[in-house]
Design a protein around this motif. Structure first.
Motif, short mmCIF file in Angstrom:
data_model
loop_
_atom_site.label_atom_id
_atom_site.label_comp_id
_atom_site.label_asym_id
_atom_site.label_seq_id
_atom_site.Cartn_x
_atom_site.Cartn_y
_atom_site.Cartn_z
N GLU A 193 0.81 -1.34 -0.06
CA GLU A 193 -0.05 0.03 0.03
C GLU A 193 1.02 1.20 -0.14
OE1 GLU A 193 -3.09 2.36 3.00
OE2 GLU A 193 -3.30 0.09 3.05
N PRO A 194 0.55 2.12 -0.93
CA PRO A 194 1.31 3.16 -0.93
C PRO A 194 1.28 4.18 0.36
CG PRO A 194 -0.47 3.62 -2.36
CD PRO A 194 -0.45 2.33 -1.89
N LEU A 195 2.11 4.80 0.94
CA LEU A 195 2.15 6.02 1.82
C LEU A 195 2.94 7.26 1.29
CD1 LEU A 195 1.11 7.12 4.62
CD2 LEU A 195 3.43 6.25 5.48
N GLY A 196 2.20 7.91 0.45
CA GLY A 196 3.15 8.97 -0.19
C GLY A 196 4.03 8.26 -1.33
N ALA A 197 5.07 8.71 -1.36
CA ALA A 197 6.42 7.80 -1.89
C ALA A 197 6.86 6.77 -1.13
CB ALA A 197 7.36 8.86 -2.57
N TRP A 198 6.41 6.35 -0.18
CA TRP A 198 6.72 5.06 0.50
C TRP A 198 5.82 4.10 0.13
CZ3 TRP A 198 8.23 6.19 6.59
CH2 TRP A 198 9.19 7.03 6.54
N GLU A 199 6.30 2.73 0.04
CA GLU A 199 5.64 1.61 0.03
C GLU A 199 5.56 0.72 0.99
OE1 GLU A 199 5.64 -2.17 -2.90
OE2 GLU A 199 7.19 -0.86 -2.78
N LEU A 200 4.46 0.27 1.61
CA LEU A 200 4.29 -0.47 2.77
C LEU A 200 4.20 -1.87 2.28
CD1 LEU A 200 1.78 1.90 4.86
CD2 LEU A 200 4.17 2.00 4.73
N ARG A 201 4.84 -2.72 2.93
CA ARG A 201 4.97 -4.18 2.30
C ARG A 201 4.69 -5.12 3.30
NH1 ARG A 201 10.66 -3.88 -0.56
NH2 ARG A 201 11.18 -3.25 1.63
N ALA A 220 8.74 -1.09 5.41
CA ALA A 220 8.22 0.24 4.45
C ALA A 220 9.58 0.52 3.40
CB ALA A 220 7.89 1.41 5.47
N LEU A 221 9.31 0.75 2.46
CA LEU A 221 10.37 1.04 1.63
C LEU A 221 10.08 2.69 0.94
CD1 LEU A 221 12.82 0.40 -0.10
CD2 LEU A 221 11.22 -0.06 -1.96
N PRO A 222 10.97 3.49 1.79
CA PRO A 222 10.80 5.11 1.14
C PRO A 222 11.61 5.32 0.14
CG PRO A 222 12.33 4.67 3.27
CD PRO A 222 12.14 3.43 2.95
N GLY A 236 4.51 12.09 2.24
CA GLY A 236 3.38 13.25 2.09
C GLY A 236 3.03 13.56 3.45
N LEU A 237 3.53 13.18 4.59
CA LEU A 237 3.40 13.52 6.10
C LEU A 237 4.60 14.06 6.51
CD1 LEU A 237 0.82 10.26 6.95
CD2 LEU A 237 0.02 12.62 6.49
N PRO A 238 4.41 14.73 7.74
CA PRO A 238 5.62 14.95 8.61
C PRO A 238 6.19 13.65 9.22
CG PRO A 238 3.80 16.27 9.22
CD PRO A 238 3.49 15.41 8.34
N LEU A 239 7.56 13.32 9.40
CA LEU A 239 8.16 12.17 9.46
C LEU A 239 7.46 11.38 10.67
CD1 LEU A 239 10.07 10.09 9.14
CD2 LEU A 239 11.85 11.34 10.40
N ASP A 240 7.23 12.13 11.91
CA ASP A 240 6.51 11.48 12.92
C ASP A 240 5.19 10.65 12.72
OD1 ASP A 240 8.61 11.69 14.86
OD2 ASP A 240 8.03 13.73 15.33
N ALA A 241 4.48 11.54 11.79
CA ALA A 241 3.00 11.43 11.55
C ALA A 241 3.27 10.05 10.55
CB ALA A 241 2.35 12.19 10.93
N ALA A 242 4.32 10.09 9.77
CA ALA A 242 4.38 9.14 8.76
C ALA A 242 4.79 7.69 9.58
CB ALA A 242 5.50 9.20 7.72
N LEU A 293 15.60 7.95 12.46
CA LEU A 293 15.13 6.84 12.82
C LEU A 293 15.94 6.30 14.14
CD1 LEU A 293 14.39 4.71 9.91
CD2 LEU A 293 12.77 5.82 11.18
N GLU A 294 17.04 6.54 14.18
CA GLU A 294 17.87 6.36 15.46
C GLU A 294 17.45 7.28 16.42
OE1 GLU A 294 22.11 5.24 15.22
OE2 GLU A 294 21.48 3.63 13.43
N ARG A 295 17.47 8.55 16.20
CA ARG A 295 17.25 9.36 17.28
C ARG A 295 15.76 9.22 18.17
NH1 ARG A 295 20.24 13.10 14.56
NH2 ARG A 295 18.97 13.49 12.71
N ARG A 296 14.99 8.42 17.27
CA ARG A 296 13.51 7.96 17.69
C ARG A 296 13.80 6.83 18.22
NH1 ARG A 296 13.18 12.10 13.99
NH2 ARG A 296 11.38 13.28 13.90
N GLY A 297 14.78 5.96 18.30
CA GLY A 297 14.77 4.76 19.10
C GLY A 297 14.49 3.61 18.16
N TRP A 298 14.55 3.80 17.00
CA TRP A 298 14.14 2.81 16.18
C TRP A 298 15.59 1.92 15.95
CZ3 TRP A 298 10.11 1.47 12.24
CH2 TRP A 298 8.99 2.26 12.49
#
Length: 334
Positions: free
Chosen positions: A107-115, A127-129, A134-140, A174-179
């Motif tokens: 499913e697309p999320l803007g130019a990201w692909e959720l797989r 998710a492949l960005p 199409g959203l702020p990063l935290d919302a995405a 992502l690392e700053r957000r704990g991923w």
């Protein structure tokens, strides 16, 4: 590293250069200037208020350097293109690789692909960005976590480093957000014809389907129906088998997609390694790809797989970029 006309090193970067590729030289340890230096080249991904710089190297490794330790620094051109083999952008290869190991649901999320594919491999469940979500990063990222959570899967984002257009900045965020970065590998490219010419391909059987014998040699034990659907999906899929006693002596998988031929699942019986069987498998598959009009090849290899890397180097392949899978904090990996 440049030296000024007066014979002094110069620091020519500031916090305004975040996102650019830089080359820096710093003191190693606490030695005096001129005694020992360490050089780092990569993308400047942050410059914190406390004066700490973060640089992401080509392989995705992260280096943190106090600005006070710098003795020289400058912005340098983007990572140079490969000098041999097929020319390709990161975005083209990311999309080809995704089609070559296709998710059962996307499913697309803007130019990201959720797989998603029931958890079979991170490549088919991340998710492949390749652009703006199409959203702020935290919302995405919240949307990514919800999407995978609805399917009972941990949320992953696949990023890349080391080529023009890759996502060093996203990885740092992502690392700053704990991923948590769990797995890193590299995507290599090469010309297809030399692969076909390196061996006879004799005794290799080709099929459009993966039979029980092929699956018996495939390294992932207990292949599920979901896994089989991923393995057999793609634009034009071929399976190679070298018969052996009991399970096959060697197997391989190929996906032809326009000018590209993607090799995967090249497995050899451990007792029969170093006899050229992997080359035979790849040669037979390469000839089939040439017949279908392909001219360029790609494959993915883990950094620690020294045997495979030596094989692919000998066949003319070289690294194009590295890619990494980040798991959401608190999500159980699979």
């Amino acid at each position: 590293m440049e030296i000024s006309a007066a014979g002094r090193f110069e620091v020519r970067i500031t916090a305004a250069d975040v996102g650019k590729r830089v080359s820096v030289r710093r003191l190693a340890g606490n030695g005096p200037v001129g005694e020992k230096f360490t050089d780092t080249v990569g993308v400047l991904t942050s410059w914190d208020d406390d004066g700490t710089l973060t640089i992401t190297r080509r392989d995705g490794g992260i280096v943190r350097i106090p600005a006070s330790a710098l003795v020289a620094a400058k912005v340098v051109p983007a990572a140079p293109a490969r000098r041999r083999g097929p020319a390709a952008t990161y975005r083209e290869l990311a999309r080809v690789a995704s089609r070559g190991w296709p998710a059962l649901e996307s499913e697309p999320l803007g130019a990201w692909e959720l797989r998603a594919s029931g958890g079979f491999t991170r490549r088919a469940n991340s998710a492949l960005p390749t652009g703006d979500p199409g959203l702020p990063l935290d919302a995405a990222l919240d949307a990514v976590r919800r999407w995978y959570g609805d399917r009972g899967l941990p949320a992953y984002v696949q990023t890349a480093t080391g080529a023009e257009g890759t996502q060093e900045l996203l990885g740092a965020e992502l690392e700053r957000r704990g991923w948590v970065r769990e797995v890193s590998a590299e995507l290599w490219t090469g010309s297809l014809a030399p692969v076909a010419d390196r061996a006879e391909g004799a005794g290799v059987l080709l099929s459009r389907s993966a039979d029980e014998a092929w699956l018996a040699r495939y390294q992932r034990k207990g292949v599920s129906e979901v896994a089989l659907r991923v393995l057999t999906a793609g634009p034009s899929v071929w399976f190679a088998t070298v018969p052996g006693e009991g399970a096959p002596a060697a197997v391989g998988r190929l996906v032809v997609d326009g000018r590209w031929a993607g090799f995967a699942a090249v497995e050899v019986d451990p007792a029969l390694r170093r006899r050229g069987l992997a080359r035979e498998v790849m040669a037979a598959l390469a000839r089939r790809a040439l017949e279908e009009g392909a001219s360029a090849a790609w494959l993915q290899v883990e950094t620690e797989n020294t045997g495979a890397r030596a094989l692919y180097t000998g066949l003319g392949f070289g690294a194009h970029h590295a890619y990494h899978h980040y798991r959401a904090p608190g999500a159980d990996g699979r």
